[in-house]
Motif scaffolding. Structure first.
Motif, short mmCIF file in Angstrom:
data_model
loop_
_atom_site.label_atom_id
_atom_site.label_comp_id
_atom_site.label_asym_id
_atom_site.label_seq_id
_atom_site.Cartn_x
_atom_site.Cartn_y
_atom_site.Cartn_z
N TRP A 99 24.00 24.13 66.68
CA TRP A 99 24.51 23.02 67.50
C TRP A 99 25.14 23.56 68.78
CZ3 TRP A 99 29.40 21.46 69.21
CH2 TRP A 99 29.50 20.15 69.68
N LEU A 100 25.88 24.65 68.69
CA LEU A 100 26.48 25.25 69.88
C LEU A 100 25.40 25.73 70.86
CD1 LEU A 100 29.37 27.35 68.26
CD2 LEU A 100 29.62 25.27 69.62
N GLU A 101 24.34 26.30 70.32
CA GLU A 101 23.25 26.75 71.18
C GLU A 101 22.60 25.58 71.91
OE1 GLU A 101 21.89 30.68 68.57
OE2 GLU A 101 20.85 28.76 68.32
N ASP A 102 22.48 24.45 71.21
CA ASP A 102 21.89 23.27 71.83
C ASP A 102 22.81 22.64 72.87
OD1 ASP A 102 19.70 23.64 70.19
OD2 ASP A 102 20.39 22.20 68.67
N ILE A 103 24.12 22.60 72.55
CA ILE A 103 25.07 21.92 73.44
C ILE A 103 25.46 22.77 74.63
CG2 ILE A 103 27.25 22.70 72.44
CD1 ILE A 103 26.33 19.11 73.48
N LYS A 104 25.17 24.05 74.57
CA LYS A 104 25.51 24.94 75.69
C LYS A 104 24.90 24.44 76.99
CE LYS A 104 24.55 29.59 77.42
NZ LYS A 104 23.85 30.87 77.15
N GLY A 105 23.70 23.94 76.92
CA GLY A 105 23.07 23.33 78.08
C GLY A 105 22.96 24.28 79.25
N ASN A 106 23.47 23.81 80.41
CA ASN A 106 23.34 24.58 81.65
C ASN A 106 24.44 25.61 81.86
OD1 ASN A 106 21.02 23.13 82.44
ND2 ASN A 106 22.28 21.45 83.22
N ALA A 107 25.38 25.71 80.91
CA ALA A 107 26.47 26.69 81.05
C ALA A 107 25.92 28.07 80.74
CB ALA A 107 27.62 26.33 80.12
N ARG A 108 25.50 28.78 81.76
CA ARG A 108 24.77 30.03 81.54
C ARG A 108 25.62 31.14 80.95
NH1 ARG A 108 25.14 29.40 87.13
NH2 ARG A 108 26.56 30.87 88.16
N ASP A 109 26.96 31.06 81.12
CA ASP A 109 27.82 32.14 80.62
C ASP A 109 28.35 31.88 79.21
OD1 ASP A 109 27.59 33.85 82.81
OD2 ASP A 109 29.05 32.68 83.94
N VAL A 114 30.17 29.35 75.93
CA VAL A 114 31.04 28.26 75.49
C VAL A 114 32.45 28.77 75.24
CG1 VAL A 114 31.46 26.70 73.53
CG2 VAL A 114 29.18 26.86 74.52
N ILE A 115 33.45 27.94 75.54
CA ILE A 115 34.84 28.18 75.15
C ILE A 115 35.21 27.14 74.11
CG2 ILE A 115 37.25 28.19 75.90
CD1 ILE A 115 36.30 29.06 78.66
N LEU A 116 35.70 27.57 72.96
CA LEU A 116 36.14 26.66 71.90
C LEU A 116 37.65 26.46 72.00
CD1 LEU A 116 34.12 27.94 68.79
CD2 LEU A 116 33.58 26.04 70.32
N VAL A 117 38.10 25.21 72.02
CA VAL A 117 39.52 24.91 72.10
C VAL A 117 39.95 24.14 70.86
CG1 VAL A 117 39.10 22.80 73.46
CG2 VAL A 117 41.38 23.87 73.48
N SER A 118 41.01 24.59 70.23
CA SER A 118 41.62 23.91 69.08
C SER A 118 43.09 23.65 69.43
CB SER A 118 41.51 24.76 67.81
OG SER A 118 42.13 26.02 68.00
N GLU A 135 27.29 38.26 65.38
CA GLU A 135 26.58 38.65 66.61
C GLU A 135 25.91 37.44 67.27
OE1 GLU A 135 23.11 41.81 68.10
OE2 GLU A 135 23.84 41.83 66.01
N ARG A 136 25.28 36.62 66.47
CA ARG A 136 24.64 35.40 67.00
C ARG A 136 25.67 34.44 67.56
NH1 ARG A 136 21.44 30.89 63.34
NH2 ARG A 136 20.98 29.43 65.06
N PHE A 137 26.80 34.32 66.88
CA PHE A 137 27.88 33.44 67.34
C PHE A 137 28.45 33.95 68.66
CE2 PHE A 137 32.46 32.57 67.46
CZ PHE A 137 32.48 31.18 67.32
N SER A 138 28.66 35.25 68.78
CA SER A 138 29.26 35.83 69.98
C SER A 138 28.35 35.73 71.19
CB SER A 138 29.63 37.30 69.74
OG SER A 138 30.55 37.43 68.67
N ALA A 139 27.06 35.58 70.96
CA ALA A 139 26.14 35.41 72.08
C ALA A 139 26.32 34.05 72.75
CB ALA A 139 24.71 35.57 71.59
N ILE A 140 26.87 33.09 72.03
CA ILE A 140 27.08 31.74 72.57
C ILE A 140 28.54 31.51 72.94
CG2 ILE A 140 26.84 29.27 72.12
CD1 ILE A 140 24.22 30.80 72.30
N VAL A 141 29.45 31.81 72.00
CA VAL A 141 30.88 31.56 72.21
C VAL A 141 31.52 32.79 72.84
CG1 VAL A 141 33.07 31.04 71.08
CG2 VAL A 141 30.96 29.96 70.27
#
Length: 427
Positions: free
Chosen positions: A109-119, A121-125, A147-153
């Motif tokens: 889902w994060l990979e899909d929602i990343k969209g045009n943000a080339r650098d 995602v930042i997760l905020v809680s 490793e897969r998670f860190s490539a997105i977040v």
């Protein structure tokens, strides 16, 4: 990685290891867990972004502890050979996945929602002390998904820290419930991770609204993307990178090992009430975070007794409150020498005060505690329940019992793990 000191409204938020400027997207997120310890499990993971959200229940291997069941109104039930999650209020059985599939779906889902943000995602809680990020990283590491998670977040931000700085002069509590009521004019139940993820995003959006960030000028992008990118840029200075969070997790595990080594000191105090367990858990955490473990205490005491203990605490706990240092000193001396001179003298003084043998002036004072309508204060302190084990005759108890002076009765919340204070309830 850039280190900055965040300061606003005269309030300094401390040094934050932030991300370099980039093209990021901000997403609110949160988790529900079976407890507040590092070995507890995630049973719901949720995320929120404008116009899209994610929520997935995960079937944990362990049951929810009583506090978690009350907090989230969820319990584990067994029907035949199968374990399921059930909503305690509606009686509805919740659809779950295994932890590995739930985490994989979240990353997808994060990979899909990343969209045009080339650098990335930042997760905020939003939590006063970090729970979500350490538990998530621990779960990702277990299934080789980090490793897969860190490539997105690229980082984690805490809305609580943002509110502490931006709302320092307007509100006294920075809990999710209070900020939701004050800033968003909403009164909501916060027992569900999906609701807290949405509110975490909306509160940060409200606090950072109107901030001008030249880096976020994306005239060629659509308005929705530009707004989210600008919000991510505003929150970037409060963000810890995934690498930094991994370092924090490693430090937390080291603290855990030190806390476990302190069982001989704190173990016998487990039977006291909840309030005192919380106080003792705090004292144990102070020792562990200062780098003190049980072998160090034993070696220190063998040198010069209580004087060596006092010197160790003075050198290691420079930032602790004097009252906490005093409580720890008496607790540790009492552990290594239950019949220490200081404890004996205080016990004798308590006996004299109760029997009216004398006071500092040398004159005798009659005992009026049996006839006075006002109950005399106990010499054991306001937080101690007086019973047969706390009578003056039992002050020379065995080493397994720790009788402390006024305001110093302590215990622990858990022997085996670090307790992670969470704001899942958004008190």
């Amino acid at each position: 990685m850039v280190s900055t000191t965040v300061k606003e409204n005269g309030v300094e938020g401390g040094e934050v290891s932030g991300l370099p400027p980039g093209d990021y997207s901000l997403i609110g997120w949160d988790v529900d867990t079976t407890g507040r310890r590092l070995l507890d499990e995630i049973f719901q993971i949720a995320a929120f972004a404008p116009e899209v959200s994610f929520s997935q229940y995960v079937m944990p291997f362990r049951d929810l502890n009583p506090a978690a069941r009350r907090r989230h109104n969820i319990r584990v039930v067994t029907v035949g050979r199968y374990r399921m999650l059930k909503d305690s209020r509606t009686g509805k059985v919740l659809k779950t996945k295994s932890e590995i599939f739930g985490l994989s779906d979240f990353i997808q889902w994060l990979e899909d929602i990343k969209g045009n943000a080339r650098d990335g995602v930042i997760l905020v809680s939003h939590e006063p002390r970090k729970v979500a990020a350490p538990l998530l990283l621990e779960a990702l590491y277990k299934y080789n998904l980090l490793e897969r998670f860190s490539a997105i977040v690229k980082g984690f931000a805490n809305g609580y820290k943002v509110a502490e700085i931006k709302c320092a002069k307007t509100v006294h509590s920075f809990s999710l419930r209070t900020l939701s009521r004050v800033l968003l004019n909403n009164e909501e139940d916060l027992d569900n991770a999906a609701d807290r993820a949405r509110l975490a995003f909306q509160i940060v959006q409200h606090l950072c609204a109107g901030e001008d960030h030249p880096e976020s000028n994306q005239g060629s992008r659509d308005g929705g993307y530009s707004e989210n990118h600008g919000l991510a840029e505003a929150i970037r200075q409060f963000t810890l990178t995934v690498t930094k969070e991994q370092m924090e997790l490693a430090r937390l595990k080291t603290v855990l090992e030190r806390q476990n080594s302190l069982r001989p000191v704190f173990g016998p105090l487990l039977r006291l009430n909840r309030r005192e367990r919380q106080r003792a858990s705090n004292l144990r955490r102070i020792l562990a975070e200062a780098g003190i473990d049980y072998p160090m205490l034993s070696a220190t005491y063998s040198k010069n007794g209580k004087e060596s203990i006092a010197q160790l605490l003075a050198s290691k706990l420079a930032q602790a409150k004097p009252k906490e240092v005093d409580e720890l000193h008496e607790l540790l001396v009492g552990h290594f020498d239950p019949n220490s001179e200081s404890k004996t003298e205080k016990s004798q003084l308590n006996k004299e005060n109760r029997s009216g043998i004398g006071d500092v002036s040398g004159s005798s004072t009659p005992d009026t505690t049996t006839s006075s309508p006002i109950k005399a204060p106990s010499s054991l302190g306001d937080n101690t329940t007086t019973d047969s084990t706390n009578s003056p005759q039992s002050n020379t108890a065995s080493p397994q019992k720790h009788s402390l002076s006024t305001g110093s009765v302590v215990t622990i919340a858990s022997e085996s793990v670090v307790t992670l204070a969470s704001e899942s309830t958004a008190s």
